[in-house]
Design a protein around this motif. Structure first.
Motif, PDB file in Angstrom:
ATOM      1  N   GLU A  39      34.253  42.352  45.497  1.00 21.57           N
ATOM      2  CA  GLU A  39      33.142  41.421  45.276  1.00 21.57           C
ATOM      3  C   GLU A  39      32.183  41.439  46.456  1.00 21.57           C
ATOM      4  O   GLU A  39      30.946  41.476  46.280  1.00 21.57           O
ATOM      5  CB  GLU A  39      33.709  40.014  45.050  1.00 21.57           C
ATOM      6  N   LYS A  40      32.731  41.451  47.658  1.00 23.56           N
ATOM      7  CA  LYS A  40      31.894  41.470  48.866  1.00 23.56           C
ATOM      8  C   LYS A  40      31.145  42.799  49.004  1.00 23.56           C
ATOM      9  O   LYS A  40      29.966  42.835  49.368  1.00 23.56           O
ATOM     10  CB  LYS A  40      32.758  41.243  50.101  1.00 23.56           C
ATOM     11  N   CYS A  41      31.834  43.892  48.684  1.00 23.40           N
ATOM     12  CA  CYS A  41      31.200  45.209  48.777  1.00 23.40           C
ATOM     13  C   CYS A  41      29.992  45.277  47.861  1.00 23.40           C
ATOM     14  O   CYS A  41      28.933  45.800  48.246  1.00 23.40           O
ATOM     15  CB  CYS A  41      32.213  46.289  48.420  1.00 23.40           C
ATOM     16  N   LEU A  42      30.118  44.734  46.661  1.00 25.50           N
ATOM     17  CA  LEU A  42      29.003  44.728  45.725  1.00 25.50           C
ATOM     18  C   LEU A  42      27.872  43.843  46.240  1.00 25.50           C
ATOM     19  O   LEU A  42      26.689  44.203  46.135  1.00 25.50           O
ATOM     20  CB  LEU A  42      29.477  44.244  44.353  1.00 25.50           C
ATOM     21  N   ALA A  43      28.224  42.680  46.786  1.00 26.90           N
ATOM     22  CA  ALA A  43      27.195  41.780  47.319  1.00 26.90           C
ATOM     23  C   ALA A  43      26.447  42.420  48.480  1.00 26.90           C
ATOM     24  O   ALA A  43      25.235  42.230  48.634  1.00 26.90           O
ATOM     25  CB  ALA A  43      27.858  40.470  47.768  1.00 26.90           C
ATOM     26  N   ASP A  44      27.171  43.187  49.298  1.00 34.80           N
ATOM     27  CA  ASP A  44      26.533  43.844  50.450  1.00 34.80           C
ATOM     28  C   ASP A  44      25.745  45.079  50.046  1.00 34.80           C
ATOM     29  O   ASP A  44      24.903  45.561  50.812  1.00 34.80           O
ATOM     30  CB  ASP A  44      27.603  44.244  51.482  1.00 34.80           C
ATOM     31  N   ASN A  45      26.058  45.618  48.868  1.00 30.97           N
ATOM     32  CA  ASN A  45      25.421  46.861  48.419  1.00 30.97           C
ATOM     33  C   ASN A  45      24.968  46.723  46.971  1.00 30.97           C
ATOM     34  O   ASN A  45      25.468  47.415  46.076  1.00 30.97           O
ATOM     35  CB  ASN A  45      26.398  48.035  48.541  1.00 30.97           C
ATOM     36  N   PRO A  46      24.018  45.823  46.687  1.00 26.11           N
ATOM     37  CA  PRO A  46      23.593  45.608  45.297  1.00 26.11           C
ATOM     38  C   PRO A  46      22.996  46.891  44.709  1.00 26.11           C
ATOM     39  O   PRO A  46      22.347  47.662  45.406  1.00 26.11           O
ATOM     40  CB  PRO A  46      22.533  44.507  45.416  1.00 26.11           C
ATOM     41  N   GLY A  47      23.305  47.128  43.435  1.00 27.94           N
ATOM     42  CA  GLY A  47      22.761  48.309  42.783  1.00 27.94           C
ATOM     43  C   GLY A  47      23.660  49.522  42.811  1.00 27.94           C
ATOM     44  O   GLY A  47      23.342  50.544  42.201  1.00 27.94           O
ATOM     45  N   ILE A  48      24.822  49.441  43.504  1.00 27.52           N
ATOM     46  CA  ILE A  48      25.731  50.595  43.526  1.00 27.52           C
ATOM     47  C   ILE A  48      26.328  50.807  42.143  1.00 27.52           C
ATOM     48  O   ILE A  48      26.386  49.888  41.331  1.00 27.52           O
ATOM     49  CB  ILE A  48      26.848  50.428  44.582  1.00 27.52           C
TER      50      ILE A  48
ATOM     51  N   SER B 227      48.273  42.251  34.907  1.00 23.02           N
ATOM     52  CA  SER B 227      48.728  43.094  36.008  1.00 23.02           C
ATOM     53  C   SER B 227      48.173  42.596  37.333  1.00 23.02           C
ATOM     54  O   SER B 227      47.275  41.741  37.388  1.00 23.02           O
ATOM     55  CB  SER B 227      48.299  44.544  35.782  1.00 23.02           C
ATOM     56  N   ILE B 228      48.674  43.171  38.408  1.00 21.35           N
ATOM     57  CA  ILE B 228      48.234  42.810  39.752  1.00 21.35           C
ATOM     58  C   ILE B 228      46.755  43.131  39.968  1.00 21.35           C
ATOM     59  O   ILE B 228      46.089  42.556  40.812  1.00 21.35           O
ATOM     60  CB  ILE B 228      49.116  43.542  40.801  1.00 21.35           C
ATOM     61  N   ASP B 229      46.202  44.046  39.165  1.00 20.27           N
ATOM     62  CA  ASP B 229      44.802  44.449  39.322  1.00 20.27           C
ATOM     63  C   ASP B 229      43.832  43.545  38.574  1.00 20.27           C
ATOM     64  O   ASP B 229      42.616  43.770  38.624  1.00 20.27           O
ATOM     65  CB  ASP B 229      44.602  45.891  38.837  1.00 20.27           C
ATOM     66  N   THR B 230      44.321  42.526  37.891  1.00 22.87           N
ATOM     67  CA  THR B 230      43.461  41.662  37.078  1.00 22.87           C
ATOM     68  C   THR B 230      42.274  41.095  37.857  1.00 22.87           C
ATOM     69  O   THR B 230      41.137  41.154  37.377  1.00 22.87           O
ATOM     70  CB  THR B 230      44.299  40.529  36.459  1.00 22.87           C
ATOM     71  N   PRO B 231      42.463  40.542  39.073  1.00 23.82           N
ATOM     72  CA  PRO B 231      41.303  39.977  39.785  1.00 23.82           C
ATOM     73  C   PRO B 231      40.289  41.031  40.213  1.00 23.82           C
ATOM     74  O   PRO B 231      39.110  40.707  40.402  1.00 23.82           O
ATOM     75  CB  PRO B 231      41.934  39.280  40.993  1.00 23.82           C
ATOM     76  N   LEU B 232      40.704  42.291  40.350  1.00 24.26           N
ATOM     77  CA  LEU B 232      39.761  43.334  40.736  1.00 24.26           C
ATOM     78  C   LEU B 232      38.696  43.511  39.660  1.00 24.26           C
ATOM     79  O   LEU B 232      37.539  43.823  39.948  1.00 24.26           O
ATOM     80  CB  LEU B 232      40.485  44.660  40.983  1.00 24.26           C
ATOM     81  N   HIS B 233      39.088  43.307  38.403  1.00 23.20           N
ATOM     82  CA  HIS B 233      38.140  43.361  37.291  1.00 23.20           C
ATOM     83  C   HIS B 233      37.401  42.031  37.144  1.00 23.20           C
ATOM     84  O   HIS B 233      36.203  41.999  36.887  1.00 23.20           O
ATOM     85  CB  HIS B 233      38.886  43.674  35.990  1.00 23.20           C
ATOM     86  N   GLY B 234      38.149  40.926  37.304  1.00 25.12           N
ATOM     87  CA  GLY B 234      37.578  39.611  37.029  1.00 25.12           C
ATOM     88  C   GLY B 234      36.533  39.164  38.031  1.00 25.12           C
ATOM     89  O   GLY B 234      35.609  38.434  37.681  1.00 25.12           O
ATOM     90  N   LEU B 235      36.673  39.577  39.286  1.00 25.84           N
ATOM     91  CA  LEU B 235      35.735  39.130  40.314  1.00 25.84           C
ATOM     92  C   LEU B 235      34.477  39.987  40.374  1.00 25.84           C
ATOM     93  O   LEU B 235      33.552  39.675  41.121  1.00 25.84           O
ATOM     94  CB  LEU B 235      36.429  39.109  41.681  1.00 25.84           C
ATOM     95  N   LEU B 236      34.432  41.070  39.595  1.00 29.39           N
ATOM     96  CA  LEU B 236      33.213  41.855  39.446  1.00 29.39           C
ATOM     97  C   LEU B 236      32.486  41.373  38.193  1.00 29.39           C
ATOM     98  O   LEU B 236      33.124  41.019  37.203  1.00 29.39           O
ATOM     99  CB  LEU B 236      33.536  43.348  39.336  1.00 29.39           C
TER     100      LEU B 236
END
Length: 701
Positions: free
Chosen positions: A188-197, A128-137
């Motif tokens: 991916e960027k949001c997680l990198a900017d906010n580690p531990g969320i 699906s179109i959402d595949t990279p949203l899972h893969g890049l995390l």
């Protein structure tokens, strides 16, 4: 991540430790289990909405090296019913390497095609179109869900600030962006900017949560949703009311259903100006609270926010200006009010399309509304089949819950029209629609079958359902009806007790058809009984019951059906199951043969009268249907055996030998005759089809 708890007020905790323990050695099976129990609660995600994933270490079949593989819901699936056949397995490393070739937002459609180069499992569903949203995390287990409470937060004014107020620094937030590869990069960027969320809120869209194990992911999702739900309910308590409070009072339940039954065929006809539609009605407390509120006029035109919502409900509903106490008996007067409202809606939809379209946009789709609101009465939905229209109704209820929550928090905001259009008319969405299976011959039709508790009637209903129709099973025997109803999948059938000798009973059965599916297109009068007696033994009671069921019943059924079909303006079919005995004179048959002859001639009369309304009326004449036919279970068989000088046990062979083809005739053969008339011979009316193996003395000409 907070301490895990099993005490939830706003979501259902469905995890079964014993079931999970049995799956502990199969992480994919455990991920499917988590998906199914999440999808079982519509407060957590809608039918077909959201997606889930897990990552495992597998052996590469080409190198024998261990590689990470991501298993994720494929395109078009539903997490509540997800199985292995509905998921895609991709090399996580290859998926992440696509960052090296990504060319920006204009490159999104090309990237979807490149997902296929990352496939690990050759039996994969299309990613699906959402595949990279899972893969890049990086997480082993991920849930992407569309809970009403979270979308309310995501669609509220100042959503980012609200997210911080509810979860502090434990949740990330990204603004609205169409799903695709770039949104995966933003996560991916949001997680990198906010580690531990513990998760991320997607503006105007939904929620991402995760965990190291399937159970931790499940609990994290539930806890985040619970916190948002509790926050919203506290806000509502502070305000004291929702949607500006009640503007009008609902009609009592029975009056609402009566209005719905009366209006449904008219709405169905108007919604079917391009293609036939099947209806659904809802008057739940959630619906009534919204449609009777002061804020309906302000909120309904704003449209929905979550893409999953408006893809199924259209960007906004049609709100009727009919008074709840409107007299709906005068069809022309009601149409005079409805037709301009529909014309206005279609024009506004065309304006939306023409304003937002691009050079390569797909052609404009059906401009008719999917959701129709009648304040004081309820909400109607119309789509190509019952499942689609029921799900559309459920999605709009989700949208109502979102508006309710967002208004309590701050203020509801919808997607800009251009953003909504770009989702609705996305070329990838159009491609997905083009891959849908071809519709069956009777798709978008509603068939009403009498005597459908068993025998010939049930066989006819089975055949019509097999060819795509929704079927309304009617019979005088409730136990048989309930048993027959259980043989169909959800959204295929409904049932109603119907005594065809009682005009009011017929009306109630048609009311069920209108409320459940929007109206009727095909009527099959199969109810009946047979009495075989010599003239001197035939009583007034015998005569009257045959005339009442076979003849008067056919008349009442046709009269009421014609009224509904005329409201719809879509034409229709009426089939009478008569008999060879209406054409052939024989001994011990005066009451039954006369009634069957009356049925046959009434068909010709009705065909002549109803042709102007495009309502076709035809007859199917069975003969010798012994195996599986209800009328052969009683005295009729004994009477026919006596008349022919044989035993009851000899009847099947006797009837097979006496026809020209020497064939045994079954209920399924009669059903095929009915289908031929309603699904193939679309320019035939006033006709008789004999399904009897060939009886020369019953030839019509």
């Amino acid at each position: 991540m907070s301490t895990l708890t099993k005490n939830f007020k706003y979501v259902d905790y469905l995890w079964d430790n014993d079931k999970a323990a049995a799956l502990k050695d199969d992480q994919v099976a455990l991920f499917l289990y988590r998906s199914n129990i999440l999808g079982a609660d519509l407060r957590i995600t809608n039918y077909g909405g959201g997606n889930t994933s897990c990552k495992t270490i597998e052996k590469d079949p080409l190198t024998n090296e261990e590689v990470e593989v991501m298993w994720v819901k494929g395109s078009g699936g539903d997490i509540g019913t997800l199985t292995r056949s509905g998921i895609a397995g991709l090399y996580t490393g290859r998926l992440r390497e696509l960052k090296n070739v990504y060319g920006g937002l204009e490159d999104e459609d090309r990237m979807v095609g490149l997902f296929n180069h990352c496939i690990y499992d050759l039996d994969s569903k299309a990613p699906s179109i959402d595949t990279p949203l899972h893969g890049l995390l990086p997480f082993a287990h991920i849930d992407h869900l569309h809970p009403d409470a979270l979308i309310a937060v995501a669609a509220a004014k100042d959503s980012e600030k609200v997210t911080k107020e509810i979860w502090g620094d434990t949740m990330g937030w990204v603004p609205w962006q169409r799903p695709g590869f770039d949104l995966g990069l933003q996560l991916e960027k949001c997680l990198a900017d906010n580690p531990g969320i513990r998760g991320i809120v997607l503006g105007s869209h939904g929620l991402f949560t995760w965990g190291d194990t399937s159970y931790e992911c499940y609990m994290n999702s539930l806890e985040v949703i619970e916190m948002a739900s509790e926050y919203i309910e506290n806000k509502i308590k502070e305000k004291g009311s929702v949607f500006g409070g009640q503007k009008i009072e609902s009609l009592p339940k029975e009056e609402r259903l009566e209005k719905a039954a009366q209006l449904m065929p008219l709405l169905r006809g108007l919604c079917s100006s391009e293609k036939g539609m099947i209806g659904h009605f809802s008057d739940s407390d959630v619906v009534l609270e919204f449609i009777n509120s002061h804020d309906l006029e302000r909120l309904a035109p704003l449209g929905t926010s979550c893409p999953d919502h408006f893809l199924r409900t259209k960007i906004q509903p049609l709100v009727l200006t009919l008074d709840k106490n409107e007299d709906l008996e005068d069809t022309q007067a009601v149409l005079a009010k409805l037709e301009p409202a529909f014309a206005k809606y279609r024009k506004e939809y065309a304006d939306y399309y023409n304003t937002c379209k691009k050079h390569n946009s797909p052609a404009m789709r059906d401009p008719n509304p999917v959701i129709i609101i009648y304040p004081g009465v309820g909400m109607f939905s119309f789509s190509k089949d019952k499942q689609t229209t029921r799900v559309a109704s459920e999605f709009y209820i989700n949208a109502i819950n979102v508006m309710r929550g967002a208004e309590a928090i701050t203020e509801y905001t919808s997607l800009p029209r251009q953003e909504a259009f770009d989702i609705e008319y996305w070329l990838l969405e159009e491609a997905k629609l083009s891959r849908m299976p071809k519709e069956k011959p009777l798709s978008r039709k509603v068939a009403f079958v009498t005597g459908a508790g068993g025998g010939i009637g049930k066989a006819i209903a089975d055949k019509l359902a097999e060819e795509g129709a929704n079927v309304v099973l009617t019979d005088i025997n409730e136990a048989s009806l309930k048993e027959a109803h259980t043989t169909y999948k959800r959204d295929v059938s409904a049932y109603a007790i119907c005594d065809v000798t009682n005009t009011d009973s017929i009306a109630e059965a048609y009311k069920t058809a209108c409320i459940e599916f929007g109206g009727v297109d095909i009527i099959v009068h199969s109810a009946g009984l047979a009495i075989s007696k010599a003239l001197e033994d035939t009583t007034d009671k015998d005569w009257n019951i045959l005339q009442s069921i076979l003849v008067k019943g056919q008349f009442d059924l046709a009269k009421q059906a014609a009224a509904i079909m005329r409201k719809q303006g879509l034409g229709g079919n009426y089939i009478s199951i008569a008999s060879k005995n209406g054409l052939v004179a024989g001994p011990n048959n005066v009451a039954y043969g006369t009634a069957k002859a009356a049925q046959q001639h009434m068909v010709r009369l009705l065909a002549a009268e109803l042709a102007k309304d495009k309502i076709r009326v035809n007859t199917v004449n069975p003969d010798g249907v012994i195996v599986g036919s209800k009328i052969w279970e009683g005295a009729w068989a004994e009477g026919r055996a006596k008349a022919n000088g044989i035993t009851v046990e000899e009847l099947p062979a006797f009837y097979a030998k006496r026809n020209l083809l020497n064939e045994i005739i079954t209920p399924a053969d009669i059903a095929n005759g009915v289908f031929t008339l309603v699904g193939i011979l679309d320019k035939s009316t006033g006709n008789i089809i004999n399904v009897d193996g060939g009886m020369a003395n019953a030839f019509v000409r």
